[in-house]
Design a protein around this motif. Structure first.
Motif, PDB file in Angstrom:
ATOM      1  N   SER A  88       1.072  -1.194   0.085  1.00 40.28           N
ATOM      2  CA  SER A  88       0.138   0.198  -0.131  1.00 40.28           C
ATOM      3  C   SER A  88       0.673   1.143   0.425  1.00 40.28           C
ATOM      4  N   PRO A  89       0.496   2.151  -1.058  1.00 43.02           N
ATOM      5  CA  PRO A  89       1.121   3.546  -0.676  1.00 43.02           C
ATOM      6  C   PRO A  89       1.550   4.144   0.457  1.00 43.02           C
ATOM      7  N   LEU A  90       0.067   3.941   1.519  1.00 45.66           N
ATOM      8  CA  LEU A  90       0.510   4.321   2.418  1.00 45.66           C
ATOM      9  C   LEU A  90       1.035   3.453   3.789  1.00 45.66           C
ATOM     10  N   ARG A  91       1.459   2.255   3.307  1.00 47.87           N
ATOM     11  CA  ARG A  91       2.390   1.755   3.953  1.00 47.87           C
ATOM     12  C   ARG A  91       4.347   2.141   3.528  1.00 47.87           C
ATOM     13  N   ALA A  92       4.441   2.967   2.477  1.00 48.79           N
ATOM     14  CA  ALA A  92       4.728   3.529   1.944  1.00 48.79           C
ATOM     15  C   ALA A  92       5.527   4.492   2.809  1.00 48.79           C
ATOM     16  N   GLU A  93       4.641   5.467   2.890  1.00 49.65           N
ATOM     17  CA  GLU A  93       4.447   6.935   3.859  1.00 49.65           C
ATOM     18  C   GLU A  93       4.904   7.016   5.174  1.00 49.65           C
ATOM     19  N   LEU A  94       4.534   5.638   5.785  1.00 45.83           N
ATOM     20  CA  LEU A  94       4.520   5.390   7.338  1.00 45.83           C
ATOM     21  C   LEU A  94       5.939   4.804   7.228  1.00 45.83           C
ATOM     22  N   GLU A  95       6.666   4.379   6.387  1.00 47.69           N
ATOM     23  CA  GLU A  95       7.676   3.875   6.357  1.00 47.69           C
ATOM     24  C   GLU A  95       9.120   4.533   6.589  1.00 47.69           C
ATOM     25  N   ASP A  96       8.964   6.354   5.784  1.00 46.91           N
ATOM     26  CA  ASP A  96       9.175   7.305   6.279  1.00 46.91           C
ATOM     27  C   ASP A  96       9.280   7.895   6.536  1.00 46.91           C
ATOM     28  N   TRP A  97       7.886   8.167   7.777  1.00 53.66           N
ATOM     29  CA  TRP A  97       8.043   8.476   8.615  1.00 53.66           C
ATOM     30  C   TRP A  97       8.813   7.881  10.393  1.00 53.66           C
ATOM     31  N   ALA A  98       8.168   6.486   9.556  1.00 52.90           N
ATOM     32  CA  ALA A  98       8.715   5.641  11.685  1.00 52.90           C
ATOM     33  C   ALA A  98      10.389   5.990  10.991  1.00 52.90           C
ATOM     34  N   ALA A  99      11.236   6.185   9.851  1.00 55.95           N
ATOM     35  CA  ALA A  99      12.167   6.752   9.320  1.00 55.95           C
ATOM     36  C   ALA A  99      12.829   7.907   9.924  1.00 55.95           C
ATOM     37  N   ARG A 100      12.088   8.755   9.832  1.00 61.74           N
ATOM     38  CA  ARG A 100      12.309  10.814  10.168  1.00 61.74           C
ATOM     39  C   ARG A 100      12.074  10.351  11.746  1.00 61.74           C
ATOM     40  N   ALA A 101      11.169   9.553  12.338  1.00 62.39           N
ATOM     41  CA  ALA A 101      11.151   9.249  14.127  1.00 62.39           C
ATOM     42  C   ALA A 101      12.616   8.576  14.268  1.00 62.39           C
ATOM     43  N   ARG A 102      13.005   7.685  13.837  1.00 59.73           N
ATOM     44  CA  ARG A 102      14.139   7.158  14.370  1.00 59.73           C
ATOM     45  C   ARG A 102      15.285   8.027  14.055  1.00 59.73           C
ATOM     46  N   GLU A 103      15.516   8.413  13.599  1.00 58.42           N
ATOM     47  CA  GLU A 103      16.681   9.913  12.853  1.00 58.42           C
ATOM     48  C   GLU A 103      16.254  11.086  13.872  1.00 58.42           C
ATOM     49  N   ALA A 104      15.078  10.911  14.019  1.00 61.70           N
ATOM     50  CA  ALA A 104      14.696  12.052  15.516  1.00 61.70           C
ATOM     51  C   ALA A 104      14.752  11.592  16.693  1.00 61.70           C
ATOM     52  N   GLY A 105      15.941  10.866  17.012  1.00 63.53           N
ATOM     53  CA  GLY A 105      16.409  10.089  17.839  1.00 63.53           C
ATOM     54  C   GLY A 105      15.156   9.262  18.499  1.00 63.53           C
ATOM     55  N   LEU A 106      13.864   9.127  18.105  1.00 66.89           N
ATOM     56  CA  LEU A 106      12.590   8.472  18.927  1.00 66.89           C
ATOM     57  C   LEU A 106      13.277   7.012  18.665  1.00 66.89           C
ATOM     58  N   GLU A 107      13.152   6.282  20.072  1.00 67.88           N
ATOM     59  CA  GLU A 107      13.012   4.982  20.750  1.00 67.88           C
ATOM     60  C   GLU A 107      11.720   4.249  20.501  1.00 67.88           C
ATOM     61  N   ARG A 108      11.955   3.258  19.999  1.00 69.98           N
ATOM     62  CA  ARG A 108      10.626   1.976  19.675  1.00 69.98           C
ATOM     63  C   ARG A 108       9.415   2.698  20.664  1.00 69.98           C
ATOM     64  N   GLU A 109       9.841   2.206  21.236  1.00 67.22           N
ATOM     65  CA  GLU A 109       8.254   2.635  22.561  1.00 67.22           C
ATOM     66  C   GLU A 109       7.847   4.227  22.183  1.00 67.22           C
TER      67      GLU A 109
END
Length: 141
Positions: A88-109
């Motif tokens: 789904s294209p929404l999955r790609a958007e979510l993948e990008d968002w998760a990558a940005r969150a990780r780069e911002a220093g957010l932990e999985r939790e």
């Protein structure tokens, strides 16, 4: 085929993790009606869990009408869930968002908490009915 990953530190019963991961694979279209689940022996070899735990998970999935056991053949998916295919294209958007969150220093939790808060805002009628993923279950196996 499902590749089960058991997190023994999560506080979630192992059989519940197997149920949740199977449902997720069905929901994402990774498992479709007619597909065979791995045998209990295959799951045991891959995850080092007790065979009875796998069977308990499969019985729960069968009770919910998602799978059916066929004597001598295995356990097969009966129906689909949701409409969120893995591509789904929404999955790609979510993948990008998760990558940005990780780069911002957010932990999985942190990411899980943030996403859950947003879900509860957009799906308030379902928030009261679903237990958080980290809630301990009764059976630790």
């Amino acid at each position: 085929m499902v590749d089960y990953r058991i997190d023994r530190r999560s506080g979630v019963a192992t059989y519940v993790q197997i149920v949740q991961q199977t449902k997720q694979a069905i929901r994402l279209g990774l498992l479709a009606p007619g597909d065979k689940l791995p045998t209990a022996r295959e799951v045991v070899e891959a995850t080092a869990v007790n065979p009875n735990t796998v069977l308990k998970a499969y019985r729960e999935l069968e009770r919910e009408g998602l799978v059916e056991a066929r004597r001598g053949l295995g356990t097969f998916v009966r129906r689909t869930l949701g409409a969120a295919p893995a591509d789904s294209p929404l999955r790609a958007e979510l993948e990008d968002w998760a990558a940005r969150a990780r780069e911002a220093g957010l932990e999985r939790e942190d990411v899980a908490a943030l996403f859950t808060a947003v879900l509860e805002t957009h799906y308030p009628e379902q928030a009261a009915h679903s237990a958080p993923a980290h809630t301990p279950q009764g059976d630790p196996s």
